[in-house]
Design an enzyme around this catalytic site. Structure first.
Site, PDB file in Angstrom:
ATOM      1  N   CYS A 203     -30.883  66.832  -9.552  1.00  0.00           N
ATOM      2  CA  CYS A 203     -30.634  66.851  -8.108  1.00  0.00           C
ATOM      3  C   CYS A 203     -31.536  67.829  -7.382  1.00  0.00           C
ATOM      4  O   CYS A 203     -32.213  67.488  -6.425  1.00  0.00           O
ATOM      5  CB  CYS A 203     -29.171  67.185  -7.847  1.00  0.00           C
ATOM      6  SG  CYS A 203     -28.815  67.624  -6.150  1.00  0.00           S
ATOM      7  N   LYS A 211     -36.128  64.624  -2.568  1.00  0.00           N
ATOM      8  CA  LYS A 211     -36.101  63.274  -1.995  1.00  0.00           C
ATOM      9  C   LYS A 211     -35.713  63.307  -0.520  1.00  0.00           C
ATOM     10  O   LYS A 211     -36.381  62.754   0.342  1.00  0.00           O
ATOM     11  CB  LYS A 211     -35.120  62.427  -2.820  1.00  0.00           C
ATOM     12  CG  LYS A 211     -34.779  61.069  -2.320  1.00  0.00           C
ATOM     13  CD  LYS A 211     -33.587  61.022  -1.399  1.00  0.00           C
ATOM     14  CE  LYS A 211     -32.257  61.356  -2.004  1.00  0.00           C
ATOM     15  NZ  LYS A 211     -31.644  60.386  -2.853  1.00  0.00           N
ATOM     16  N   TYR A 344     -32.332  52.480  -6.171  1.00  0.00           N
ATOM     17  CA  TYR A 344     -32.396  53.264  -4.942  1.00  0.00           C
ATOM     18  C   TYR A 344     -33.516  54.287  -5.006  1.00  0.00           C
ATOM     19  O   TYR A 344     -34.156  54.591  -4.005  1.00  0.00           O
ATOM     20  CB  TYR A 344     -31.036  53.875  -4.577  1.00  0.00           C
ATOM     21  CG  TYR A 344     -30.603  55.090  -5.343  1.00  0.00           C
ATOM     22  CD1 TYR A 344     -31.008  56.364  -4.938  1.00  0.00           C
ATOM     23  CD2 TYR A 344     -29.772  54.992  -6.445  1.00  0.00           C
ATOM     24  CE1 TYR A 344     -30.595  57.483  -5.633  1.00  0.00           C
ATOM     25  CE2 TYR A 344     -29.360  56.100  -7.148  1.00  0.00           C
ATOM     26  CZ  TYR A 344     -29.774  57.352  -6.736  1.00  0.00           C
ATOM     27  OH  TYR A 344     -29.366  58.468  -7.415  1.00  0.00           O
ATOM     28  N   GLU A 621     -19.272  55.363  16.289  1.00  0.00           N
ATOM     29  CA  GLU A 621     -18.215  54.751  17.096  1.00  0.00           C
ATOM     30  C   GLU A 621     -18.149  53.230  16.935  1.00  0.00           C
ATOM     31  O   GLU A 621     -17.140  52.635  17.297  1.00  0.00           O
ATOM     32  CB  GLU A 621     -18.361  55.134  18.579  1.00  0.00           C
ATOM     33  CG  GLU A 621     -19.569  54.546  19.262  1.00  0.00           C
ATOM     34  CD  GLU A 621     -19.644  54.862  20.768  1.00  0.00           C
ATOM     35  OE1 GLU A 621     -18.603  54.915  21.420  1.00  0.00           O
ATOM     36  OE2 GLU A 621     -20.767  55.046  21.268  1.00  0.00           O
TER      37      GLU A 621
END
Lengths: 643, 494
Positions: A203, A211, A344, A621
């Site tokens: 990570c 990233k 991904y 929203e």
């Protein structure tokens, strides 16, 4: 003496409270409070053999990590005598009152399988089965009990963690906070291109952190374009400097590496920069950079070695290709890049490289973002395509050749169609492989102590308390079978594991409704089920899907495309329209998704979405005003704002 | 007009074409009713006027957020070199270009609202309305032509307008308000913003952000009604990013100097001394007044509050006259927010014509102040929670965090802060959430739902974070204020 019942009544016997607490008994130093009955195994209709196996592991675990365990019944006078004996010796015991846990009868059964003793009390000292009340007093009179008590196995550590990534470190720190003697072993095997890094795992070093920062750099490129429309004036063509960016990002990472070292030191966790592998039970060998070997023992172990990028196994791949392990610290701009894969990682990297103005092609074998909602995945892809990323679909590379050396050099890639015999050739400066990741579980001596792994995937199966088939060995993070490969998941499970092992906690890591976000140029955030999975689980006719396209206010003046951002929720019609899937494609998708994930934890329904006031003007929203169902087939393109 | 045999012209007449009014009209039309909307923008004292859509679209949320975005982009331009973009600094900003782009967008929205009304067969009158009796409204068009409209049900949704100070010389002549700022053709230049409302802070924030010399003059506390710890951090952040503050000061007069600049005189209540300064623009943002005066409400018998002139309604939004209703900013005691007006309007119409009985729930309304560092909140402020439940029963979890993007950009994150106000007794029900940082609006929205669902602290903590985001800080809140521990988040990843 209490006799165990002849037959197990199994789960769901009459008289069980309907909402029993799950989890195993808190280290059982104290009696379960009346009215709050704990269970040792998970509730529910799990197949009984599995449940039994799990219970056995729990018990073995409890016995393994306790100096003294007494399986007792609160009203049994013999149990009381034994407890008094240990108390008079000043020895702290783990006491489990079988009449005060829901599945006490099953515990007693499993105990009788383990010990051949059907009665309570049933006493273990330093993992040795002493027996019942009489045997314990005999052992006390002969001095054996005292000897057993003294025979502290004297492990070097309470806990050794292999792997200093997010999960390992969170577990280590938590265990240290709880007063345990902890060691972390971390060693980064250099990538085939020779890239290596510091403490903190994927990570921090070669994942989320660099990233997201490169993604931010790419977003800033977009912001620069937008800014002209918002009145900011500059005429020059703005160029991007890879070296400047990478240096700044690497500096930040170094400060994080340093921070981890510091925080381990502060918490008195021993950190060893060595490669750890099991050599026998409770013992590992640690090999440092110079090849020096040291051996350490511990009562318990956590494996948190994570994963590394996979290679294709074709000619030239390890020699000439790079992976995400190399990209973020690449000392030169990668230039024209071929990204192989549609994970991904592949799409995120392709996205930010294109954002810097590089010529980027993504070679995809089959589908984009496997496992994610495919409608969303295709939208992610098509946005990238509209923003300059080229896609080569249904091709796989077969050979990579070096045409020229350099920084970057020139590579020729030969690829073949997955559907026919067609082959194509392309010349790139850089080939980035992002076809998946492999667990680092095959070279750490797991076979020596019998920890099972899934031979095919290399992943480690664990039960719901992250315990492997070897009771004193646990695992967290990306190496777990069938669990999300995400930093916050590893952190949470590592921390909770330490709290269960060494604290008074029963809380298990909840792997349901874990939100995540893909940081592609247009970000994709989701929580819960994909549409495909929802249909598979609940059947199409039982679902209602609400969706809409939307146009972020900031995009209007910037002149960016309308009807591109997209929001979708999947509701279960037969459970009050409960939201079982949440998907958003738009700017700041991560920031938007987080709160909704918290709401899903609290049982979010469509009605609640409708009843909630939006925050105007935001992207979030849109979820408070979703009206159009997919099944209606109505037009979802947007005009205007404000309802 | 088909006013025969006691038949009225419309099933529903909506007075005011803002967010709330339009939502009512469209909803009623969708339910098959005959609907009319009357809307008229009284020009501001400076002569600014605009089209259909009310405050939010024309002189509120929309242009405000766009100018806020312009200011944010200015910050991003400064970040860009740290991320490798070779852009020469400083980059100048052209007000005219921004204003034109913003205004064009607003005009396209005006047009969109017109089209939507037409599509739904809602009759639209650009007339100034006043009541004749309890079922009839008289409208005056621009040319002075009068028209009478009658309806079975009438909804008043006329909203509010900025308030001018009444006893300050030159205030009305020389000062502008938020009604004007977004429509200025030329840069306002060196600006004095008077007031400490969110409008004041937001305007001062974006003006500073696009490079203008901006001063805020406030008499007492910032963001009254909001959590005061958060409010002072908002101010702190603005002050450290170039906005000047004159606290404890109240203006006494404004004069135009021969060179066209405005000379403002004020009194500093702490020193008791008078002081002056010159500005190009003076912006009043000291509050808003309801637009009820010209409505002749007494002719219809609609009661208003004697203090605020706002319309009094019950929980069904009905006024003292049963078939006359009011929604939005014109109503006494309601949060003045666009989405509130829209939702209240739609629910009202669904009750009137759709057989519904659902009432509007005004609790736990989330909102966001778009100051340079955004402040999003939902539920109770810490003060309010303590007042309602007592200090002993309230637990506040908090954290100072650093957004990942700030690190490489070398930005100061001193005011990036989040706090969750909970009941102390398990399961520690969440009473309020306060978030100060980038994209606060986006972060807050989802948690607002959680709080509506009755989320407990434990449930929020069981939610897995999304890494790396700012919103994950909310699900990682471990330090309570009571513990006295340092709430600074260090490093990343736990």
């Amino acid at each position: 003496l209490e006799r165990s019942p002849p037959q197990s009544p199994g789960p769901g016997k009459a008289g069980d409270a309907p909402n029993r607490r799950s989890g195993h008994v808190r280290g059982a130093r104290v009696l379960s409070p009346p009215g709050r009955r704990a269970r040792l195994s998970s509730p529910g209709p799990s197949r009984s053999s599995e449940a039994r196996e799990e219970l056995r592991r729990h018990l073995v675990g409890l016995i393994e990590r306790s100096r003294v365990v007494i399986f007792s019944k609160s009203y049994c006078p013999h149990s009381t005598r034994v407890k008094e004996l240990f108390s008079s010796l000043g020895v702290e015991c783990n006491v489990l009152e079988l009449d005060q846990v829901d599945d006490g009868a099953r515990v007693q059964e499993v105990l009788s399988e383990i010990t051949n003793q059907k009665t309570v009390p049933n006493i273990f000292v330093n993992k040795v089965h002493v027996g019942g009340c009489d045997q314990t007093f005999q052992a006390y009179q002969s001095g054996l009990l005292q000897k057993l008590l003294q025979e502290d196995l004297a492990y070097d550590y309470d806990l050794i963690i292999i792997g200093g990534g997010s999960g390992g470190l969170s577990c280590a720190k938590e265990a240290a906070i709880l007063g345990k003697k902890v060691m972390v072993l971390d060693f980064v095997v250099p990538s085939p291109q020779g890239t290596s890094w510091g403490l903190g795992g994927t990570c921090v070093n070669v994942g989320c952190i660099p990233k997201k920062l490169m993604h931010q750099a790419a977003l800033l490129g977009q912001a620069l374009c937008d800014s002209r429309k918002f009145g900011w004036e500059y005429n020059q063509q703005v160029r991007h400097n890879w070296e400047t960016m990478t240096k700044a990002i690497q500096n930040h990472i170094s400060s994080l590496n340093w921070g981890y070292r510091l925080s381990l030191r502060e918490k008195a966790v021993a950190y060893v920069n060595s490669y750890g592998e099991f050599v026998e039970h409770h013992k590992i060998k640690a090999t440092n950079k110079k090849g020096q070997e040291t051996y350490y023992t511990a009562a318990q172990f956590v494996i948190a070695t994570g994963e590394r990028p996979r290679y294709l196994g074709i000619q030239g791949d390890k020699e000439y290709c790079i992976t995400s392990d190399d990209l973020f610290s690449l000392p030169y701009c990668p230039g024209k890049t071929l990204v192989v894969g549609a994970s991904y990682v592949a799409l995120e990297c392709a996205g930010f490289l294109a954002g810097f103005g590089l010529d980027v092609t993504v070679m995809v074998r089959s589908i984009l973002l496997r496992g994610f909602d495919q409608e969303m995945a295709e939208k992610v892809g098509s946005y990238m395509e509209q923003h300059g990323v080229k896609f080569l679909r249904k091709f796989i590379p077969v050979m990579v050749q070096q045409l020229e050396k350099g920084s970057p050099g020139k590579l020729k890639v030969l690829a073949k169609s997955t559907e026919g015999t067609e082959t194509i050739e392309g010349v790139y400066n850089t080939v980035l492989l992002a076809i998946g990741r492999d667990s680092c579980t095959r070279k750490i001596g797991l076979e020596k102590i019998g920890v099972k792994i899934n031979e095919k995937s290399g992943k480690i199966p664990v039960n719901d308390v992250e315990q492997t088939n070897v009771p004193y060995v646990y695992a967290v993070g990306d190496i777990l079978e069938d669990k999300p490969e995400l930093t916050p998941v590893a952190i949470q499970s590592g921390k909770l594991l330490a709290q269960r092992l060494f604290g008074a906690s029963l809380e298990k890591c909840d792997y349901i409704n874990v939100p995540t976000t893909v940081f592609t140029p247009l970000e994709y955030g989701c929580c819960g089920l994909s549409e495909e999975k929802a249909i598979e689980v609940y059947k199409k006719e039982n679902l209602e899907i609400y969706h809409t396209l939307f146009w972020p206010l900031e995009w209007t003046v910037a002149g960016r495309e309308n009807n591109t951002c997209y929001a979708k929720i999947i509701c279960n019609k037969f459970d009050h329209d409960r939201v079982i899937g949440f998907h958003i494609l738009g700017p700041n998708a991560g920031e938007v998704t987080q709160g909704f994930a918290a709401a899903m934890k609290c049982g979010l329904t469509k009605q609640l979405l409708d009843d909630t006031i939006g925050i105007h003007p935001t992207c979030g929203e849109v979820f408070t005003t979703l009206e159009i169902t997919k099944s209606s087939g109505l037009d979802i393109t947007q005009k205007g704002c404000c309802g | 007009m088909e006013d025969q045999a006691g038949q009225r012209d419309y099933d529903l007449l909506v007075v005011g074409g803002g967010s709330g009014g339009l939502a009512c009209a469209k909803e009623a039309a969708q339910l098959g009713r005959k609907v009319a909307v009357v809307d008229y923008v009284e020009p501001s004292p400076q002569g600014t006027r605009w089209g259909l859509g009310g405050t939010c679209v024309n002189v509120g949320c929309i242009p405000k957020k766009l100018m806020h975005q312009a200011a944010l982009l200015g910050g991003l331009i400064q970040d860009a070199p740290n991320y490798g973009w070779e852009v020469a600094q400083p980059v100048p900003h052209d007000w005219r270009k921004m204003a034109e782009a913003v205004q064009n967008h607003v005009k396209s929205l005006n047009w969109g609202h017109r089209v939507q009304l037409q599509d739904r067969k809602v009759k639209y009158f650009n007339i100034k309305a006043s009541f004749v009796d309890e079922h009839t409204v008289c409208g005056v068009a621009k040319g002075g032509k009068e028209i009478l409209l009658s309806a079975d049900h009438i909804i008043i949704a006329t909203g509010g307008r900025p308030r001018y100070p009444t006893h300050i010389e030159g205030a009305l002549e020389y000062g502008i308000t938020s009604d004007d700022i977004f429509w200025l053709k030329e840069s306002p230049g060196k600006t004095l913003v008077v007031g400490a409302s969110y409008v004041a802070l937001e305007c001062a924030g974006f003006l500073t952000g696009i490079g203008l010399d901006t001063t805020i003059m406030m008499r007492s506390i910032p963001l009254r009604g909001f959590d005061q710890q958060m409010s002072s951090m908002v101010i702190e952040h603005m002050a450290s990013h170039g906005t000047r503050f004159l606290r404890g000061c109240a203006p006494s007069r404004v004069r135009r100097l021969p060179d066209g600049q405005l000379q403002v005189t004020w009194e500093d209540s702490t020193t008791g001394k008078e002081d002056t300064g010159t500005f190009d623009t003076v912006l009043w943002a000291i509050g808003r007044v309801p637009d009820t005066r010209s409505l002749n409400l007494e002719k219809a018998g609609v009661d208003t509050s004697p203090d605020t002139q706002k319309i009094l309604v019950d929980s069904r939004e009905a006024t003292s006259v049963p078939h006359i209703y009011a929604i939005g900013d014109v109503v006494e005691g309601r949060p003045e927010l666009t989405p509130i007006a829209i939702m209240a309007g739609r629910l009202l119409v669904q009750r009137l014509f759709g057989g519904s009985s659902d009432l509007m729930d005004y609790d736990n309304v989330p909102t966001t102040v778009f100051t340079p560092l955004e402040y999003g909140c939902v539920g109770l402020s810490e003060e309010e929670a303590v007042a309602r439940h007592g200090q002993e029963h309230v637990e506040v979890y908090h954290a100072h965090y650093k957004p990942l993007e700030f690190t490489v950009a070398g930005r100061d994150a001193s005011q990036c802060y989040v706090k969750m106000v909970c009941l102390r007794e398990p399961p520690q029900l969440v009473l309020g959430l306060h978030f100060l940082g980038p994209n606060a609006g986006e972060v807050t929205q989802g948690f607002a739902l959680g709080i509506k669902c009755g989320a407990s602290y434990a449930q929020v903590m069981r939610t897995v974070g999304i890494h790396p985001t700012c919103s994950e800080e909310v699900v990682k809140l471990r330090i309570s204020k009571r513990s006295g521990l340092d709430p600074t988040v260090t490093g990343c990843c736990g």
